[in-house]
Design an enzyme around this catalytic site. Structure first.
Site, PDB file in Angstrom:
ATOM      1  N   GLY A   1       3.433   7.639  51.075  1.00 39.51           N
ATOM      2  CA  GLY A   1       3.118   6.156  51.849  1.00 39.51           C
ATOM      3  C   GLY A   1       1.993   5.823  50.740  1.00 39.51           C
ATOM      4  O   GLY A   1       2.102   5.781  50.017  1.00 39.51           O
TER       5      GLY A   1
ATOM      6  N   SER B   1      -2.093   6.503  49.644  1.00 36.30           N
ATOM      7  CA  SER B   1      -2.882   7.837  49.335  1.00 36.30           C
ATOM      8  C   SER B   1      -4.584   7.527  49.973  1.00 36.30           C
ATOM      9  O   SER B   1      -4.609   7.896  50.238  1.00 36.30           O
ATOM     10  CB  SER B   1      -3.239   8.598  48.621  1.00 36.30           C
ATOM     11  OG  SER B   1      -3.648   7.908  46.968  1.00 36.30           O
TER      12      SER B   1
ATOM     13  N   CYS C   1       4.368  12.412  46.312  1.00 34.44           N
ATOM     14  CA  CYS C   1       3.694  11.130  46.254  1.00 34.44           C
ATOM     15  C   CYS C   1       2.384  11.066  46.670  1.00 34.44           C
ATOM     16  O   CYS C   1       1.980  11.694  46.317  1.00 34.44           O
ATOM     17  CB  CYS C   1       5.408  10.125  46.510  1.00 34.44           C
ATOM     18  SG  CYS C   1       4.983   8.364  45.545  1.00 34.44           S
TER      19      CYS C   1
ATOM     20  N   ARG D   1      -2.704   7.817  39.499  1.00 35.71           N
ATOM     21  CA  ARG D   1      -1.620   6.752  40.942  1.00 35.71           C
ATOM     22  C   ARG D   1      -1.133   5.916  40.232  1.00 35.71           C
ATOM     23  O   ARG D   1      -1.754   4.970  39.071  1.00 35.71           O
ATOM     24  CB  ARG D   1      -2.701   6.081  41.878  1.00 35.71           C
ATOM     25  CG  ARG D   1      -3.424   7.508  42.709  1.00 35.71           C
ATOM     26  CD  ARG D   1      -4.132   6.599  43.052  1.00 35.71           C
ATOM     27  NE  ARG D   1      -4.347   5.823  44.777  1.00 35.71           N
ATOM     28  CZ  ARG D   1      -4.156   5.077  44.485  1.00 35.71           C
ATOM     29  NH1 ARG D   1      -6.002   4.951  44.428  1.00 35.71           N
ATOM     30  NH2 ARG D   1      -3.532   3.927  45.781  1.00 35.71           N
TER      31      ARG D   1
ATOM     32  N   HIS E   1      10.282  10.740  45.549  1.00 34.80           N
ATOM     33  CA  HIS E   1      10.022  11.305  47.628  1.00 34.80           C
ATOM     34  C   HIS E   1      12.292  11.355  48.112  1.00 34.80           C
ATOM     35  O   HIS E   1      12.921  11.301  47.674  1.00 34.80           O
ATOM     36  CB  HIS E   1      10.536   9.706  48.143  1.00 34.80           C
ATOM     37  CG  HIS E   1       9.532   9.417  48.725  1.00 34.80           C
ATOM     38  ND1 HIS E   1       8.528   8.786  49.447  1.00 34.80           N
ATOM     39  CD2 HIS E   1       8.549   8.354  47.801  1.00 34.80           C
ATOM     40  CE1 HIS E   1       7.545   8.621  49.400  1.00 34.80           C
ATOM     41  NE2 HIS E   1       7.527   7.976  48.130  1.00 34.80           N
TER      42      HIS E   1
ATOM     43  N   GLU F   1      12.865  12.688  50.698  1.00 31.97           N
ATOM     44  CA  GLU F   1      13.444  13.110  51.796  1.00 31.97           C
ATOM     45  C   GLU F   1      14.405  11.117  51.902  1.00 31.97           C
ATOM     46  O   GLU F   1      15.306  11.350  52.786  1.00 31.97           O
ATOM     47  CB  GLU F   1      12.177  12.490  52.684  1.00 31.97           C
ATOM     48  CG  GLU F   1      11.284  11.647  52.636  1.00 31.97           C
ATOM     49  CD  GLU F   1      10.665  10.753  51.889  1.00 31.97           C
ATOM     50  OE1 GLU F   1      10.809  11.599  50.889  1.00 31.97           O
ATOM     51  OE2 GLU F   1       9.902   9.678  52.182  1.00 31.97           O
TER      52      GLU F   1
END
Ligand code: GLN
Length: 171
Positions: free
Chosen positions: A25, A27, A57, A84, A150, A152
């Site tokens: 998402g 941070s 992430c 980042r 990621h 997922e």
């Protein structure tokens, strides 16, 4: 995978889970809301008790002890420096096949979305995967796991299985 998953939004919910995944998402938003909801000290407390925490992430940024110039409070659990947006803007997002011996010989197909990199790891932190140029993108410290990408978004469940194996396992 035979595991009940719940959305954790409030500090007291952390008493009801065996492990915590902090997803990707943004941070800055995660840090700001986590502070507003008063959840940061509870995350720290449960992690100190040995609850496994996996940050992916933005979640990896959230659990890093050192994030240069981050404007919001973070959980600061894992002894590493995370930088980042090092690969560029959203349009520079990419995919890569990673060697990750801890989950087996088959490469893990990883999706990086405006991802961070792990720029430094402390003594107690194991590097689990790097890009071809040596950039660290996955690491573990005891029951803390950090991935820049990621997992997922791909059907490969091996990293999730690896994370579940940290519950109740040796630190
Ligand atoms: N760029 C985001 C950040 O710095 C992380 C992106 C992601 O989680 N996919 O927080």
């Amino acid at each position: 995978m035979g595991v009940a998953a719940v959305d954790v939004r409030r500090p007291e919910q952390l008493d009801q889970v065996d492990a915590l995944i902090i997803p990707g998402g943004e941070s800055t938003t995660i840090g700001k809301l986590a502070a507003q909801y008063g959840i940061i000290s509870k995350v720290r407390e449960r992690a100190a008790e040995g609850m496994p925490v996996w940050g992916t992430c933005a979640g990896a940024i959230f659990i890093a002890k050192n994030v240069p110039a981050h404007p919001h409070p973070l959980a600061a659990l894992m002894d590493m420096t995370v930088e980042r947006n090092v690969f560029g803007r959203q349009i520079d997002s990419f995919e890569a096949d990673l060697d990750m011996p801890v989950i087996g010989p088959k490469p893990f197909h990883a999706i990086f979305i405006r991802a961070p990199r792990i720029a430094r790891v402390g003594d107690g932190v194991d590097v689990l995967a790097t890009l071809n140029d040596g950039t660290v993108v996955a690491a573990r410290q005891g029951r803390l796991l950090a991935t820049s990408f990621h997992p997922e978004l791909t059907p490969d469940r091996r990293l999730h299985e690896y994370f579940l194996s940290l519950i109740g396992g040796a630190p």
